[in-house]
Design an enzyme around this catalytic site. Sequence first.
Site, PDB file in Angstrom:
ATOM      1  N   ARG A 122      66.452  14.559  44.211  1.00 40.05           N
ATOM      2  CA  ARG A 122      65.411  15.438  43.670  1.00 40.05           C
ATOM      3  C   ARG A 122      65.751  15.773  42.218  1.00 40.05           C
ATOM      4  NH1 ARG A 122      61.666  17.874  46.821  1.00 40.05           N
ATOM      5  NH2 ARG A 122      62.967  17.540  48.658  1.00 40.05           N
ATOM      6  N   GLU A 171      62.387  10.242  52.753  1.00 41.12           N
ATOM      7  CA  GLU A 171      61.137   9.717  52.204  1.00 41.12           C
ATOM      8  C   GLU A 171      61.385   8.899  50.938  1.00 41.12           C
ATOM      9  OE1 GLU A 171      57.647  11.001  49.314  1.00 41.12           O
ATOM     10  OE2 GLU A 171      58.520  12.642  50.476  1.00 41.12           O
TER      11      GLU A 171
END
Length: 453
Positions: A289, A361
């Site tokens: 992230r 993901e």
Amino acid sequence: MLDLAFVRAGLEQVEQKLRDRGQDPAALLGDFRSLDQNRRERITEAEQLKAQRNKLSEEVARLKKSGQDATAVMEETRTLKARMEALEAAASEAEEQLRAILMRIPNLPQESVPVGASEHDNAEVKRWGEVPQFSFTPKSHWDLGEQLGILDFERAAKISGARFSVYWGDGARLERALIGFMLDIHTREHGYTEVLPPFMVNSKSLFGTGQLPKFAEDLFRCVDEQGYEPGVYRDSDHWLIPTAEVPVTNLYRDETLDEAQLTTSLVAYTPCFRSEAGSYGKDVRGIIRQHQFQKVELVKFTRPEDSEAEHEKLTAHAEAILERLKLPYRRMLLCTGDMGFSSAKTYDLEVWLPGQSLYREISSCSNFEAFQARRANIRYRPRSQSKSALLHTLNGSGLAVGRTWVAIVENYQQTDGTVRIPDALVPYMGGQTVIEPRMEPRMKQPATGAGAK
């Protein structure tokens, strides 16, 4: 954005779909019913006054032609005109308020989407590949990256701050190889046209794909000579793109395509920039992230009757990259509570990461139906009709490059700490088959005190 007539006609259905999404219909819709009723009443009354005024105008002409005094009738027409303008202004104001309501309503999920509250209610619909078995405890990519000298967080923090990274040597080369590999597969084998769009967009573009106004805090906004005003979005504003979906979808904003052009399939590599405002404390280690990352994006423009089939094709095209790289993954159908704002149906592809012992993901493939097309005014002209219609838009990552990098490093790690290059990438790495440790001195703090020079 949803169609006003559709919401008006099916308000109860809209309310239920919003509840399925975990949203409060009353908070989102507000006084929709009364505003819509007020608007229609004002329009009807204005039309009635217009008819009366037209008759009076004819009477004025008749009186003048016959030489009679038309002053009283003319005064009455002026009074009617003033009332009409006031009613039209009130109707226009109500319409703007309705539009503001429609702007904050998310897309409605398709019937095939499972009802659920969170990611725990998503449905697994496919699993591919064997999870690798190791004779040792597999390491995470952040440990491997630093040990191999190909990933540097300390220097990234020095030059940019938290949630940035520097790739060195074979790490940078692997990232570049993945971009070229993905673009080649999608253009040569899947028939996409490659696009290289700007990495900065205006506010209209972000509104068109649904990022503005709802997700402004997740974006990086460039401050120009006019300064920054929270909640005020100007045509002259510039924003760093959160995904290539934004500039590529808006290529056709305010345009009408011929039906013969559909389905149009585009692919773009871009860096992406996200503030990650709502993810404080999540995924702080590694490059999962980041504020800046690379992505190859797939975007489709299609006829409404073809969008479901095109959604399946687009998802399969993203899966093909994982399968060529022999990375285990699963396809998840997102539930109503886990879908994105603009999506009517989304598949998430999740790749296996042995260093973290979980699926993560790596691509979201979504069908937006006419939601984005209505916001961006993207239409097509059916062959058999003279009137244009809204087309459907779709997109998906094909793939997120950084997360693919992570998956390769973790899945292809070897006992001696090296990383094997997947066979499909060897030509893109100049024939190199293994990433070995790179000798790069660790960052040292600058000397201080009397001995410093």
